[in-house]
Design a protein around this motif. Structure first.
Motif, PDB file in Angstrom:
ATOM      1  N   MET A 123      -4.649  15.175   2.205  1.00  0.00           N
ATOM      2  CA  MET A 123      -4.480  13.160   2.938  1.00  0.00           C
ATOM      3  C   MET A 123      -4.022  13.831   3.584  1.00  0.00           C
ATOM      4  N   LEU A 124      -2.720  15.230   3.569  1.00  0.00           N
ATOM      5  CA  LEU A 124      -1.405  15.416   4.417  1.00  0.00           C
ATOM      6  C   LEU A 124      -1.808  15.819   5.260  1.00  0.00           C
ATOM      7  N   ALA A 125      -3.199  16.395   5.936  1.00  0.00           N
ATOM      8  CA  ALA A 125      -3.040  18.424   6.744  1.00  0.00           C
ATOM      9  C   ALA A 125      -4.067  16.926   7.875  1.00  0.00           C
ATOM     10  N   ALA A 126      -5.126  16.408   6.845  1.00  0.00           N
ATOM     11  CA  ALA A 126      -5.843  15.237   8.107  1.00  0.00           C
ATOM     12  C   ALA A 126      -4.837  14.405   9.036  1.00  0.00           C
ATOM     13  N   SER A 127      -3.868  14.004   7.295  1.00  0.00           N
ATOM     14  CA  SER A 127      -3.497  12.728   8.787  1.00  0.00           C
ATOM     15  C   SER A 127      -2.212  13.183   9.728  1.00  0.00           C
ATOM     16  N   LEU A 181       3.721   4.104  17.071  1.00  0.00           N
ATOM     17  CA  LEU A 181       2.208   4.571  16.229  1.00  0.00           C
ATOM     18  C   LEU A 181       3.626   5.131  15.044  1.00  0.00           C
ATOM     19  N   VAL A 182       4.947   4.818  14.667  1.00  0.00           N
ATOM     20  CA  VAL A 182       5.640   4.843  13.565  1.00  0.00           C
ATOM     21  C   VAL A 182       6.027   3.289  13.482  1.00  0.00           C
ATOM     22  N   SER A 183       5.352   2.615  13.733  1.00  0.00           N
ATOM     23  CA  SER A 183       4.936   1.400  12.893  1.00  0.00           C
ATOM     24  C   SER A 183       3.539   1.226  12.574  1.00  0.00           C
ATOM     25  N   LEU A 184       2.472   1.486  13.416  1.00  0.00           N
ATOM     26  CA  LEU A 184       1.345   1.330  12.099  1.00  0.00           C
ATOM     27  C   LEU A 184       1.115   1.674  11.499  1.00  0.00           C
ATOM     28  N   LEU A 185       1.568   3.443  11.094  1.00  0.00           N
ATOM     29  CA  LEU A 185       2.023   4.475  10.058  1.00  0.00           C
ATOM     30  C   LEU A 185       3.096   3.817   8.471  1.00  0.00           C
ATOM     31  N   ALA A 186       3.672   3.267   9.569  1.00  0.00           N
ATOM     32  CA  ALA A 186       4.654   2.400   7.787  1.00  0.00           C
ATOM     33  C   ALA A 186       3.811   0.894   7.432  1.00  0.00           C
ATOM     34  N   CYS A 187       3.199   0.510   8.592  1.00  0.00           N
ATOM     35  CA  CYS A 187       2.154  -0.579   7.465  1.00  0.00           C
ATOM     36  C   CYS A 187       1.684  -0.375   7.165  1.00  0.00           C
ATOM     37  N   GLY A 188       0.628   0.991   7.368  1.00  0.00           N
ATOM     38  CA  GLY A 188      -0.599   1.480   6.738  1.00  0.00           C
ATOM     39  C   GLY A 188       0.042   1.552   5.103  1.00  0.00           C
ATOM     40  N   MET A 189       2.372   3.071   5.371  1.00  0.00           N
ATOM     41  CA  MET A 189       2.421   2.927   3.542  1.00  0.00           C
ATOM     42  C   MET A 189       2.620   1.939   2.844  1.00  0.00           C
ATOM     43  N   VAL A 190       3.081   0.572   3.688  1.00  0.00           N
ATOM     44  CA  VAL A 190       3.152  -0.976   3.269  1.00  0.00           C
ATOM     45  C   VAL A 190       1.491  -0.898   2.521  1.00  0.00           C
ATOM     46  N   ALA A 191       0.933  -0.868   3.488  1.00  0.00           N
ATOM     47  CA  ALA A 191      -0.790  -1.286   2.598  1.00  0.00           C
ATOM     48  C   ALA A 191      -0.789  -0.998   1.461  1.00  0.00           C
ATOM     49  N   ALA A 192      -0.660   0.697   1.125  1.00  0.00           N
ATOM     50  CA  ALA A 192      -0.580   1.452   0.172  1.00  0.00           C
ATOM     51  C   ALA A 192      -0.087   0.960  -0.773  1.00  0.00           C
ATOM     52  N   ALA A 193       1.675   1.104  -0.559  1.00  0.00           N
ATOM     53  CA  ALA A 193       2.113   0.249  -1.663  1.00  0.00           C
ATOM     54  C   ALA A 193       1.181  -1.007  -1.977  1.00  0.00           C
ATOM     55  N   GLY A 238      -9.686   7.454  -4.154  1.00  0.00           N
ATOM     56  CA  GLY A 238     -11.095   6.878  -3.616  1.00  0.00           C
ATOM     57  C   GLY A 238     -11.159   5.834  -2.955  1.00  0.00           C
ATOM     58  N   THR A 239     -10.121   4.790  -3.242  1.00  0.00           N
ATOM     59  CA  THR A 239     -10.007   4.174  -1.993  1.00  0.00           C
ATOM     60  C   THR A 239      -9.821   4.433  -0.975  1.00  0.00           C
ATOM     61  N   ALA A 240      -8.315   5.348  -1.006  1.00  0.00           N
ATOM     62  CA  ALA A 240      -7.511   5.841   0.758  1.00  0.00           C
ATOM     63  C   ALA A 240      -9.008   6.512   1.346  1.00  0.00           C
ATOM     64  N   LEU A 241      -9.348   7.079   0.397  1.00  0.00           N
ATOM     65  CA  LEU A 241     -10.443   8.050   0.938  1.00  0.00           C
ATOM     66  C   LEU A 241     -11.728   7.449   1.930  1.00  0.00           C
ATOM     67  N   MET A 287      -3.328   7.294   3.753  1.00  0.00           N
ATOM     68  CA  MET A 287      -3.277   8.384   3.354  1.00  0.00           C
ATOM     69  C   MET A 287      -2.011   9.355   2.792  1.00  0.00           C
ATOM     70  N   LEU A 288      -1.261   9.127   3.660  1.00  0.00           N
ATOM     71  CA  LEU A 288       0.138   9.933   3.785  1.00  0.00           C
ATOM     72  C   LEU A 288       0.749   9.036   2.335  1.00  0.00           C
ATOM     73  N   TRP A 289       0.674   7.729   1.859  1.00  0.00           N
ATOM     74  CA  TRP A 289       1.292   7.028   1.096  1.00  0.00           C
ATOM     75  C   TRP A 289       0.787   7.380  -0.632  1.00  0.00           C
ATOM     76  N   VAL A 290      -0.401   7.861  -0.395  1.00  0.00           N
ATOM     77  CA  VAL A 290      -0.860   7.586  -1.970  1.00  0.00           C
ATOM     78  C   VAL A 290      -0.792   9.220  -2.488  1.00  0.00           C
ATOM     79  N   ALA A 291      -0.931  10.460  -1.106  1.00  0.00           N
ATOM     80  CA  ALA A 291      -0.651  11.540  -1.251  1.00  0.00           C
ATOM     81  C   ALA A 291       1.119  11.669  -1.901  1.00  0.00           C
ATOM     82  N   LEU A 292       2.016  11.395  -1.353  1.00  0.00           N
ATOM     83  CA  LEU A 292       3.216  11.632  -1.244  1.00  0.00           C
ATOM     84  C   LEU A 292       4.194  10.347  -2.785  1.00  0.00           C
TER      85      LEU A 292
END
Length: 257
Positions: A44-48, A73-85, A118-121, A217-222
């Motif tokens: 996930m880290l490499a793919a992201s 990009l930072v805003s979209l990444l942050a939104c993705g991390m919030v969604a993962a949480a 599985g959900t993240a992938l 994916m970053l949030w799930v990985a970390l």
């Protein structure tokens, strides 16, 4: 005319099953689970960071000045991390799962990790299906090359999903099925793009979706996979898994057309 690209898209998605079959060759143990968690985190880290974000950065850089591009990009990444949480809170917690697995803490933790991974992938595979279908529709030769490349880097993703499911369910077949289901998001994404959402799938929308998925994916990985892989008792094999996941995904990225 669309049938052939749709077949290629389905084959690319179902290649996750190859990873599931490879995982089924070994009995699921605690050490294999640590390797798998590290492997999935590395994938996930490499793919992201090496694939999804750079591609979006190049796209948005054509239309936005550098600072605005970076902020988008930072805003979209942050939104993705919030969604993962938020997704992690919506899924059953370990206490809720414990009753289903006779109170086995290791299997309970593995099942929750498997559900989150599985959900993240699955979300990651959705835009890949759109990409494969569009490439095959525009140029059949490009579609075949894209299918082969995506199939190559779907194999480690299938491994990452299958091992924790097999460990938690004590069923290697269950791991294979879980890997196949995660890959089915690709043809499903392609069908939705073709029949329901075609007007929405502009390059800007698709790249934005890709960055959101990268944040997830970053949030799930970390937050989920790395802590599971780097527990003190299995830290060395967990680190080996991380390195293997990064290298395997970089190989897949290098093969993308």
């Amino acid at each position: 005319m669309v049938a052939s690209p749709l077949v290629w898209t389905t084959l690319a998605g179902l290649s996750t099953g190859v990873g599931g079959v490879l995982a089924a060759l070994c009995p699921p143990t605690r050490r294999l689970l640590a390797v798998s968690a590290g492997f999935a985190g590395g994938v996930m880290l490499a793919a992201s960071l090496a694939d999804l974000v750079p591609e979006a950065l190049r796209f948005y850089g054509q239309y936005l000045p550098p600072l605005s591009c970076g902020a988008a990009l930072v805003s979209l990444l942050a939104c993705g991390m919030v969604a993962a949480a938020a997704l992690g809170r919506l899924l059953p917690d370990e206490a809720a799962l414990a009753g289903r697995l006779a109170g086995d803490e290791a299997r309970t933790a593995a099942l929750r990790t498997a559900l989150i991974t599985g959900t993240a992938l699955l979300l990651h595979n959705f835009p890949e299906g759109v990409l494969t279908l569009f490439a095959g529709t525009a140029d059949p030769a490009l579609g075949v090359r894209t299918t082969l490349a995506i199939a190559l880097h779907n194999i480690p993703e299938g491994l990452a999903v299958a091992v924790p499911f097999a460990y938690a369910l004590r069923s290697r077949l269950g791991g294979v099925v879980a890997a196949l289901i995660s890959g089915l998001a690709e043809p499903v994404g392609a069908v939705l793009a073709l029949w329901c959402l075609q007007g929405w799938f502009t390059p800007g929308f698709l790249n934005g979706t890709v960055v959101l998925v990268a944040g997830i994916m970053l949030w799930v990985a970390l937050a989920q996979l790395m802590p599971s892989a780097l527990l003190e008792r299995d830290r060395v094999v967990g680190l080996v898994g991380v390195a293997a996941g990064v290298l395997a995904m970089l190989l897949g990225i290098a093969a993308l057309p």
